[in-house]
Scaffold this motif. Structure first.
Motif, short mmCIF file in Angstrom:
data_model
loop_
_atom_site.label_atom_id
_atom_site.label_comp_id
_atom_site.label_asym_id
_atom_site.label_seq_id
_atom_site.Cartn_x
_atom_site.Cartn_y
_atom_site.Cartn_z
N PHE A 616 91.96 3.31 -50.61
CA PHE A 616 91.51 4.02 -49.42
C PHE A 616 90.10 3.56 -49.08
CE2 PHE A 616 94.26 6.68 -52.04
CZ PHE A 616 95.35 6.80 -51.19
N TRP A 617 89.86 3.27 -47.82
CA TRP A 617 88.60 2.65 -47.45
C TRP A 617 88.21 3.00 -46.02
CZ3 TRP A 617 89.30 -0.39 -43.19
CH2 TRP A 617 90.60 -0.83 -42.93
N SER A 618 86.99 2.69 -45.68
CA SER A 618 86.53 2.87 -44.30
C SER A 618 85.36 1.94 -44.02
CB SER A 618 86.08 4.32 -44.06
OG SER A 618 84.85 4.59 -44.72
N VAL A 619 85.23 1.56 -42.76
CA VAL A 619 84.06 0.84 -42.26
C VAL A 619 83.59 1.57 -41.00
CG1 VAL A 619 84.66 -1.41 -43.21
CG2 VAL A 619 85.54 -0.75 -40.97
N SER A 620 82.29 1.61 -40.80
CA SER A 620 81.75 2.30 -39.63
C SER A 620 80.41 1.71 -39.25
CB SER A 620 81.60 3.81 -39.91
OG SER A 620 80.73 4.03 -41.00
N GLY A 621 80.03 1.94 -38.02
CA GLY A 621 78.75 1.44 -37.55
C GLY A 621 78.23 2.27 -36.39
N MET A 622 76.94 2.16 -36.16
CA MET A 622 76.32 2.87 -35.05
C MET A 622 75.17 2.05 -34.49
SD MET A 622 74.71 6.73 -34.90
CE MET A 622 73.42 6.39 -36.11
N TRP A 623 75.05 2.07 -33.18
CA TRP A 623 73.91 1.46 -32.50
C TRP A 623 73.11 2.59 -31.87
CZ3 TRP A 623 74.18 -1.83 -27.38
CH2 TRP A 623 72.90 -2.30 -27.09
N ASN A 624 71.90 2.77 -32.40
CA ASN A 624 71.01 3.79 -31.85
C ASN A 624 70.24 3.17 -30.69
OD1 ASN A 624 69.20 5.84 -31.30
ND2 ASN A 624 68.82 6.31 -33.45
N ILE A 625 70.88 3.17 -29.54
CA ILE A 625 70.32 2.51 -28.37
C ILE A 625 69.02 3.17 -27.94
CG2 ILE A 625 70.83 1.75 -26.00
CD1 ILE A 625 73.79 2.07 -26.68
N GLY A 626 68.93 4.47 -28.18
CA GLY A 626 67.73 5.20 -27.77
C GLY A 626 66.46 4.73 -28.45
N ASN A 627 66.59 4.06 -29.60
CA ASN A 627 65.40 3.57 -30.31
C ASN A 627 65.02 2.15 -29.93
OD1 ASN A 627 64.91 5.92 -31.65
ND2 ASN A 627 65.81 5.27 -33.60
N GLU A 628 65.77 1.54 -29.01
CA GLU A 628 65.43 0.21 -28.56
C GLU A 628 64.21 0.26 -27.64
OE1 GLU A 628 66.62 -2.47 -29.62
OE2 GLU A 628 68.60 -2.04 -30.47
N SER A 629 63.43 -0.82 -27.65
CA SER A 629 62.21 -0.86 -26.84
C SER A 629 62.49 -0.78 -25.35
CB SER A 629 61.43 -2.14 -27.16
OG SER A 629 62.23 -3.30 -26.90
N PHE A 630 63.65 -1.36 -24.93
CA PHE A 630 63.94 -1.34 -23.50
C PHE A 630 64.30 0.06 -22.99
CE2 PHE A 630 67.95 -2.62 -25.58
CZ PHE A 630 68.80 -1.63 -25.13
N MET A 631 64.52 1.01 -23.94
CA MET A 631 64.82 2.38 -23.53
C MET A 631 63.56 3.23 -23.34
SD MET A 631 68.08 2.87 -23.15
CE MET A 631 68.17 4.66 -23.26
N GLN A 632 62.41 2.73 -23.76
CA GLN A 632 61.21 3.55 -23.71
C GLN A 632 60.86 4.04 -22.31
OE1 GLN A 632 59.95 4.62 -26.59
NE2 GLN A 632 61.68 3.43 -27.42
N PRO A 633 61.01 3.21 -21.26
CA PRO A 633 60.65 3.70 -19.92
C PRO A 633 61.47 4.90 -19.45
CG PRO A 633 60.79 1.31 -19.94
CD PRO A 633 61.36 1.78 -21.25
N VAL A 634 62.67 5.11 -20.02
CA VAL A 634 63.50 6.22 -19.55
C VAL A 634 63.65 7.31 -20.61
CG1 VAL A 634 64.81 4.79 -17.93
CG2 VAL A 634 65.61 5.03 -20.30
N ARG A 635 62.87 7.21 -21.70
CA ARG A 635 63.00 8.20 -22.77
C ARG A 635 62.67 9.61 -22.30
NH1 ARG A 635 63.30 6.71 -28.24
NH2 ARG A 635 63.27 8.97 -28.61
N HIS A 636 61.86 9.75 -21.29
CA HIS A 636 61.52 11.09 -20.81
C HIS A 636 62.72 11.76 -20.12
CE1 HIS A 636 60.95 8.48 -17.35
NE2 HIS A 636 60.99 9.54 -16.56
N VAL A 637 63.71 10.96 -19.73
CA VAL A 637 64.93 11.50 -19.11
C VAL A 637 66.10 11.37 -20.09
CG1 VAL A 637 66.57 11.33 -17.22
CG2 VAL A 637 64.13 10.98 -16.80
N LEU A 638 66.43 10.13 -20.46
CA LEU A 638 67.51 9.89 -21.42
C LEU A 638 66.86 9.78 -22.81
CD1 LEU A 638 70.52 9.36 -21.89
CD2 LEU A 638 70.09 6.94 -21.45
N SER A 639 66.73 10.92 -23.47
CA SER A 639 65.95 10.98 -24.71
C SER A 639 66.71 10.48 -25.92
CB SER A 639 65.47 12.41 -24.95
OG SER A 639 66.52 13.34 -24.80
#
Length: 1019
Positions: A616-639
């Protein structure tokens, strides 16, 4: 000497000084009660802030730094000024601590770093809900979880489906894990002859757990974390974390509540005596008219007293006689606290809840002790211990004259009597000894369950980030059952005129051992690694015996040992073992990119040596897009913005501990000698049932106030464990095999909003919605469908719980006769939708299913100064149920007892008042004709919608102001009202819309509406 001591004391006093101050929160400026203030380097020299947030601490003259800590706040170091003795400190919130914690049993993760699908419910979201079962706390609180009960009796078993059903014959229930240890849940099935066990399945092992001891509950739904539990996680995992002591001074909490309960809905309302007499009179007139009699009214006048007589003492209200307004009471006390090295939590509880029937109740005694102790610089040991005892009185729920709910809904009509003029019990109708009230007050079915569950662990951290841990637990339970039928009892299983008594027990023990090594380290500030490996052993043993006897000397001496004859006895012992190896790896780069994997290798004694081991096994992943530098300008809205995905395999093993073996059973009498017989067919090819689980999730947050989580999943169950039919010439009708495939797919939405947040007013809303589509993909490759019982079908392409009935078309407006769609097959393959009044001409078809299309809940939490209010609404749309009891009462015959002379019949439901009476009436209730059956049992006439909206729980509390309670040494005092199932809006309102999993409804105890009032005191 005295002078020397005095001078020494003066010198010591000169070296110390007293420091005072106020500790407040940076969020709202409110004082923090119970914050820990200590001297750095000498943490044993410390104190706790009082109820006003003030502290007083005597410190040495050379003390230079204070350490201030509080749960949910960042620990702060403050330099002690030499020039003043008053230091006020403001603590900042710790966002990491305040984040929702996902407990997996093999490590805890913040919600922001978890790659799988899980929901966590904190204790404050479940508090004060007046229920006995832990599972009932979850209703409406999380997506993808459907909870139904087969009975409303206190402590009854609950059915839980996480993202649909995943098996035919193996377990469909999730795995419960308490404090990291898998435990037995559901009911202990003793099996055996019917006469000894009436409602054993109504006793829920999880009712032994006191819900007030729970800190939080985490529901794991996908493979990312569930695969770590391998063969036990096919249906999801529910992890329960119990309360532990916290650093700080000792707190004593008392909680006392009491209240009452009635039915959450008007349970199967029936006609009163006059209404029933009037309708039966009309039915007799209609019958005589149809037969062409000269004087139909004269015919009805002559017979009406046989079917609806007026007793000399007036009509009987059987609901008043057999049912009641139930009471409940709860008393709980807990003590918790701790130092830097030791923490402790202890609790005692007593609960008693009556059932709606006069012979049902549940009484529970519970105790818990949780301890942790630091050992040296690198070690830690801990223990979690629980003791619980339940005493349960059960009422019958099958087709029996001592089922009080069957009586009030079907069999006991207002013309039947309970007592004679002198107050003595009498036969309900002439020539009978039937008296349900006498029987339910005399007969009994009792269960006593005693449970002891203990877990101990030892942990050492020889290197920073490297932990070695050994956990050992033992879950012991013994259930003792006793039942008695009086000589006159009309209980269905009873035979003969003698009293019958039975007694039995089932005992089980479950030993778990887990040895693990865990390494957590951060490299170069951005590479975060978490690796785990473990070895586990599980051992399960059970012992069972039961016997029944008859010929008792009196109705007081009911022990089987007092009986003259033994009618039945049986016993058995069973055991199984499982060994597991598991590993897990979690890695994230800069809190932006996450990958995780797990592998578990299980070996179970329930399968043959050739197929014993499962991967029995599993693989998983996540991309925390909110922590990318290109998201900083909109962090006040899309936090926040995250994308998650996981895929994995977990499994299910046979319910039977010896399912793959060909067995001989003994205990037969062969000409006075011990005999045996072949009792099961062997199948050495039997193997694991496996779930292949895909999950895709999207998390969004706007302005740090609106949080949205979207999930899509696809779950395929293959190699299903199934009792495959075979030719009876083999001596068997079926054998256990792996056949077929089942699919569940669906979507989930969770919306959390922080509507208001200020010093005086806070309002939070949580809304969740779940959709699941269940489908049989294949059976055995040859069979396309299987008719199950009278009104179910298992067919490829349809949900598992699909009804198979003749389609009811309502009433002919001109004649008042019941109509049916023919649904025969035309030459082109379509269905013939012509109408017929002859049900025998109609063809049964697959028609609707039990599973709802959409379900979920809405929770609101309010706080205004010292007032708090929270409530949860639950809803379900698109599901259907089959009314088995309706097949008894929806007909003109009305259930004759005996012959026409002096006999009485069944009740009639209030919806018969909507019957057809004249041409042009549009209704679905046919013209009432006595002696004319309503039609076949497998008719869609008995299928009803389960669409509903319910106020599942509500709590309103008031915390007394500090100035009122300071003088009596209280830290806090709160009074509250709480209720469950308070209001229900249902499309079909004649029985509870929260029906059993398969949708079949009979006369089970209905869900209870509970009102409770309480007080909580903290010292």
């Amino acid at each position: 000497m005295f002078t020397a001591f005095f001078l020494f004391g003066q010198a010591v006093s000169a070296q110390n000084r007293t420091l005072q101050g106020l500790i407040t929160s940076a969020e709202d400026g409110e004082p923090l009660i119970g914050a820990v203030v200590a001297v750095k380097g000498n943490e044993t020299q410390g104190t706790i802030t009082d109820i006003n947030g003030h502290y007083t601490l005597e410190i040495a003259s050379d003390a230079s730094v204070l350490i201030v800590s509080y749960v949910g706040m960042k620990t702060q170091e403050v330099r002690i000024p030499s020039s003043r003795n008053k230091v006020n400190i403001i603590l900042q919130p710790d966002t990491q601590v305040l984040q929702e914690i996902v407990v997996t049993g093999y490590g805890n993760f913040t919600k922001s770093s978890f790659t799988g699908s899980a929901n966590t419910i904190r204790a404050d979201m479940m508090k004060d809900v007046p229920v006995m079962n832990v599972e009932q706390k979850l209703e409406g609180m999380t997506t993808g979880v459907n909870i139904t009960g087969s009975s409303g009796q206190p402590g009854a078993n609950q059915s839980i489906r996480i993202r649909g059903m995943g098996s035919f014959n193996a377990s469909q229930e999730p795995l419960f894990v308490i404090d990291g240890v898998p435990v037995t849940s559901g009911n202990l099935s003793t099996g055996g002859f019917d006469a000894s066990y009436m409602n054993n399945s109504k006793t829920n092992i999880m009712s032994t757990l006191n819900p007030s001891d729970i800190e939080n509950i985490t529901v794991i739904k996908d493979a990312a974390a569930a695969s770590l539990y391998g063969s036990r996680a096919a249906n999801g995992v529910i992890l329960i974390t119990t309360k532990r002591g916290k650093l700080g001074r000792t707190q004593v909490t008392l909680n006392v509540s009491g209240g009452f309960s009635n039915s959450a809905v008007d349970f199967r309302p029936t006609l009163n005596g006059d209404q029933r007499r009037e309708l039966l009179y009309e039915g007799l007139v209609n019958y005589a008219t149809d037969q062409g009699m000269e004087s139909p009214t004269e015919y009805a006048d002559g017979l009406i007293d046989n079917y609806a007589s007026i007793p000399s003492m007036g009509y009987t209200d059987w609901r008043k006689e057999l049912l009641r307004t139930a009471s409940q009471q709860r008393y709980e006390a807990s003590v918790s606290g701790g130092s830097e090295r030791t923490t402790y939590y202890a609790s005692l509880g007593y609960d008693k809840q009556e059932g709606l029937a006069k012979n049902s109740s549940l009484e529970r005694y519970s105790a818990r002790l949780n301890l942790t102790q630091k050992v040296g610089r690198y070690g830690e040991v801990g223990a979690n211990m629980m003791f619980s005892q339940m005493n349960q009185e059960l009422n019958e729920e099958r087709t029996s004259a001592i089922n009080p709910f069957f009586d009030v809904a079907v069999t006991m009509n207002p013309s039947m009597t309970v007592r004679d003029e002198e107050g003595n019990y009498t036969g309900a109708y002439p020539g009978s000894s039937l008296n349900p009230l006498r029987d339910i007050l005399t007969d009994y079915n009792r269960t006593r369950m005693t449970r002891m569950f203990s877990t101990g662990y030892a942990q050492i951290e020889p290197l920073k980030g490297l932990k070695l841990k050994e956990t050992l637990s033992y879950d012991y339970n013994i259930q003792k059952d006793a039942r008695y039928y009086n000589p006159l009892s009309s209980a269905g299983p009873k035979s003969g005129s003698d009293a019958r008594t039975a007694k039995g027990f089932i005992e089980y023990g479950r030993l778990n051992s887990s040895t693990s090594i865990n390494y957590v380290h951060t490299f170069a500030d951005k590479h975060n690694l978490d690796v785990l490996a473990a070895y586990e052993i599980e051992s399960y043993d059970t012992d069972h015996a039961v016997g029944e006897a008859f010929g008792l000397p009196s109705d007081v001496l009911t022990e089987p040992d007092n009986a003259a004859s033994l009618s039945d006895f049986m016993s058995s012992t069973q055991a199984y073992r499982m060994i597991s190896y598991l590993s897990r790896l979690n890695y994230n780069y800069d809190d932006r990119y996450y990958v995780a994997g797990s592998f578990r290798w299980d070996g179970s004694s329930r399968l043959s040596p050739d197929n014993r081991w499962g991967n029995f096994w599993s693989v998983s992943g996540m991309w925390n897009i909110g922590n990318e530098s290109f998201m900083q300008p909109v962090r006040h809205v899309l936090s926040d913005l995250k994308l998650r995905a996981s895929y994995g395999v977990n499994g299910n093993q046979p319910t039977s501990l010896y399912g793959y073996m060909g067995l001989y059973s003994y205990g037969q009498n062969y000409i006075g000698n011990a005999g045996s017989y072949e009792s099961s067919q062997p199948n050495s090819n039997l193997k694991w049932e496996k779930n292949y689980n895909l999950n895709i999730g999207l998390d969004l947050a706007f302005i740090n106030r609106i949080f949205i989580s979207l999930e899509y999943y696809n779950r395929d169950t293959k190699d299903l464990l199934y009792n495959l039919p075979i030719s009876s010439t083999t001596g068997f009708t079926s054998y256990l095999a792996n056949v077929g495939q089942l699919n569940n797919k669906g979507g989930e939405l969770e919306l959390r909003t922080l509507n208001f947040s200020s010093n005086g007013f806070n309002w939070t809303t949580i809304f969740n919605l779940s959709h699941n589509r269940n489908k049989i993909v294949s059976l055995n490759g040859e069979l396309e469908q299987s008719i199950e019982g009278t009104w179910f079908i298992h067919k490829v392409g349809l949900p598992y719980h699909t009804f198979y009935v003749k389609e009811y078309a309502g009433v002919d407006p001109q004649t008042g006769q019941a109509q049916y769609y023919l649904n025969t097959t035309n030459e082109d393959g379509s269905l013939n939708r012509s109408l017929t009044t002859d049900a025998n001409e109609a063809q049964a078809i697959a028609y609707k299913g039990a599973e709802p299309k959409v379900s979920g809940g809405l929770t609101n939490q309010f706080r205004y100064r010292d007032f708090d209010l929270s409530f949860t609404l639950t809803y379900s749309l698109g599901g259907y149920s089959f009314d088995k009891a309706g097949t008894y009462i929806e007909n003109g015959t009305t259930g004759i007892y005996g012959n026409e002379t002096g006999s009485t019949g069944y009740n009639l439901s209030v919806y018969t008042l909507n019957r057809w009476t004249k041409p042009g009436d549009v209704t679905d209730v046919p013209r009432f004709v006595y002696g004319e059956a309503a039609g076949p049992q497998n008719s869609s006439r008995y299928i009803h919608s389960t669409d509903h909206l319910r106020l599942k729980s509500l709590t309103f509390g008031y915390t007394l102001p500090e100035r009122w309670i300071q003088k009596v040494l209280l830290q806090s005092a709160r009074v509250y009202f709480s209720g469950s199932n308070l209001l229900t809006w249902a499309k079909w309102k004649y029985y509870d819309p929260e029906t059993p999993v398969n949708g079949e409804v009979f006369c089970e105890a209905p869900t209870m509406r509970t009102f409770s009032f309480g007080v909580q005191l903290t010292f």
